[in-house]
Design an enzyme around this catalytic site. Structure first.
Site, PDB file in Angstrom:
ATOM      1  N   GLY A 178      -6.560  -6.475   0.285  1.00  0.00           N
ATOM      2  CA  GLY A 178      -6.333  -7.093   1.742  1.00  0.00           C
ATOM      3  C   GLY A 178      -5.675  -8.346   1.801  1.00  0.00           C
ATOM      4  N   ARG A 183       0.677  -1.306  -0.223  1.00  0.00           N
ATOM      5  CA  ARG A 183      -0.097  -0.003  -0.058  1.00  0.00           C
ATOM      6  C   ARG A 183       1.042   1.165   0.076  1.00  0.00           C
ATOM      7  NH1 ARG A 183      -5.325  -1.545   4.103  1.00  0.00           N
ATOM      8  NH2 ARG A 183      -6.595  -1.935   2.499  1.00  0.00           N
ATOM      9  N   LYS A 225     -15.528 -15.281   6.368  1.00  0.00           N
ATOM     10  CA  LYS A 225     -16.911 -15.013   7.132  1.00  0.00           C
ATOM     11  C   LYS A 225     -17.603 -14.913   5.595  1.00  0.00           C
ATOM     12  CE  LYS A 225     -17.131 -12.540  11.154  1.00  0.00           C
ATOM     13  NZ  LYS A 225     -17.059 -11.188  11.624  1.00  0.00           N
ATOM     14  N   GLY A 262     -12.388  -4.158   1.476  1.00  0.00           N
ATOM     15  CA  GLY A 262     -13.693  -3.789   1.486  1.00  0.00           C
ATOM     16  C   GLY A 262     -14.145  -3.064   0.483  1.00  0.00           C
TER      17      GLY A 262
HETATM   18  C1  3PG Z   1      -8.708  -1.945   4.638  1.00  0.00           C
HETATM   19  O1  3PG Z   1      -7.602  -2.340   5.248  1.00  0.00           O
HETATM   20  O2  3PG Z   1      -9.537  -2.357   4.544  1.00  0.00           O
HETATM   21  C2  3PG Z   1      -8.798  -0.280   4.978  1.00  0.00           C
HETATM   22  O3  3PG Z   1      -7.526   0.381   5.157  1.00  0.00           O
HETATM   23  C3  3PG Z   1      -9.942   0.190   5.499  1.00  0.00           C
HETATM   24  O4  3PG Z   1      -9.643  -0.004   6.940  1.00  0.00           O
HETATM   25  P1  3PG Z   1     -10.795  -0.290   7.743  1.00  0.00           P
HETATM   26  O5  3PG Z   1     -11.552  -1.430   7.281  1.00  0.00           O
HETATM   27  O6  3PG Z   1     -10.493  -0.506   9.327  1.00  0.00           O
HETATM   28  O7  3PG Z   1     -11.943   1.046   7.662  1.00  0.00           O
HETATM   29 MG    MG Z   2     -11.307  -3.610   5.966  1.00  0.00          MG
END
Ligand code: 3PG
Ligand code: MG
Length: 399
Positions: free
Chosen positions: A356, A41, A206, A380
């Site tokens: 992720g 990132r 999940k 996400g």
């Molecule tokens: C992630 O790692 O999915 C993003 O950096 C967002 O983080 P968060 O899910 O804690 O908002």
């Molecule tokens: Mg996240």
């Protein structure tokens, strides 16, 4: 898309101007040593930061890391990230030990043209994630005071209605950075008219996290391959014994309905690797899914499943993958994730890896990143994009 871009801002000239950049520098840290275990990132925002440095801007970078609870918490400090960012940029990054306090003010005031500052973790301030518009707004006012213009390059956080993502762009001239543009360009190919067959691979622990995206994708995809911890809730829905594997009991019925409605598009594992315990050195064996012993838990998909998934992937022209197939961090349970990832690279397809854990898996397993079409920085965020949701960070740039 009615979004202004970094190039528009550069064309106006940014030399000597303060540019506030929201980045997603939420990188995984080693629990013991605190070292950055995957700097993907950080590298992903270098094109935007490099262009601003080159153009002589005073670059003020802000980000969250982890989920601290609105107050300073040293284990979530961005300090190690400042060090790594400086190494990658080839010039020191001035680190502010608070986000909008004295340290931040003096750090920003001291920047020379072409220099970069990083503010401490946004989430050390309750205003960042507050659900209260006024509280978020007050924090956004303080952040906005550090910039003459705002660049959003935090694709991983565009699905969050947070002050730095949603409220700051309402206060400053705002543009999308290179990373955000590239991510949106790629993901819009998947929601538009993907070349077929379009095969999606979902894993992770999940079902409840993936339910909305499964619902949204089912009408669109040709095949949906399901592995990872979430597959056991689907297997249970088929009436199978899953031992002590991860199971979301309240989702079993929903999974059963999805299987019924999927028109045969959903492919589930036919074999799994079961272990005595969730541990790297646990005794383990491969069994068929109708033979999972009641005292053992599944930690990976088996070789026959990998072969079946690979066969489906070999036909694909478009692939989206989110979520590991097993506990890839433990070598004994990494073969499923590795096998599926390799099958994706071999397919003659445009492939997108969704953020992720799956992006981290690609790098942790030493796979060649360039053999994928695109590796998203948003977990996400990319899922919510594919669900067709309005993303607050993107909407804020459109206004
Ligand atoms: C992630 O790692 O999915 C993003 O950096 C967002 O983080 P968060 O899910 O804690 O908002
Ligand atoms: Mg996240």
């Amino acid at each position: 898309m009615s979004i202004r871009t970094l190039d528009d801002l550069l064309a106006e000239g940014v030399s000597g101007r303060r540019v506030l950049v929201r980045a997603d520098l939420n990188v995984p840290l080693d629990k013991q040593t605190g070292d950055i275990t995957d700097d993907g990132r950080i590298r992903a925002v270098l094109p935007t930061l490099g262009a601003l440095v080159e153009a002589g801007a005073k670059v003020v970078v802000c980000s969250h890391l982890g989920r601290p609870k609105g107050t300073p918490d040293p284990q979530f400090s961005l300090s190690p990230v400042a060090g790594r960012l400086g190494e990658l940029l080839g010039a020191p990054v001035h680190f502010a030990t608070d986000t909008v306090g004295d340290s931040a003010r003096s750090t920003v005031a001291g920047l020379a043209d072409g220099q970069v500052a990083l503010l401490e973790n946004l989430r050390f301030n309750a205003g960042e994630t507050s659900k209260d518009d006024a509280e978020r707004g007050a924090f956004a006012d303080q952040l906005a005071a550090f910039g003459d213009a705002y660049v959003d390059d935090a694709f991983g956080a565009v699905h969050r209605k947070h002050a730095s993502v949603y409220d700051v762009p309402a206060r400053l001239p705002h543009v999308a950075g290179r990373l955000v543009l590239r991510e949106v360009e790629v993901l819009s190919k998947l929601t538009g008219d993907p070349e077929r067959p379009y095969v999606v691979v979902l894993g992770g622990s999940k079902v409840s996290d993936k339910l909305a995206v499964i619902e949204a994708l089912l009408p669109t995809v040709d095949r949906l391959l399901i592995g990872g911890g979430m597959c056991f809730t689907f297997l249970k829905a088929q009436g199978l014994e899953v031992g002590t594997s991860l199971l979301e009991k309240e989702m079993v019925e929903t999974c059963g309905n999805l299987l019924e409605r999927s028109g045969g598009k959903i492919m589930l594992p036919v074999d799994v690797v079961v272990a005595d315990a969730f541990a790297p050195d646990a005794a383990h064996d491969t069994v068929r899914v109708d033979g999972i012993p009641s005292h053992r838990l599944g930690l990976d998909i088996g070789p026959e499943t990998v072969a079946g998934f690979a066969a489906a992937l070999s036909q694909a022209k478009t692939v989206f993958w989110n979520g590991p197939m097993g506990v890839f961090e433990m070598p004994a349970f990494a073969a499923g994730t590795r096998g599926v990832a390799e099958a994706i690279t071999k397919a003659d397809a445009f492939s997108v890896v969704g953020g992720g854990d799956s992006a981290a898996a690609v790098r942790a397993l030493g796979l060649d990143e360039s053999s994928f079409g695109h590796i998203s920085t948003g977990g996400g965020a990319s899922l919510e994009y594919l669900e067709g949701k309005t993303l607050p960070g993107i909407a804020a740039l459109e206004n």
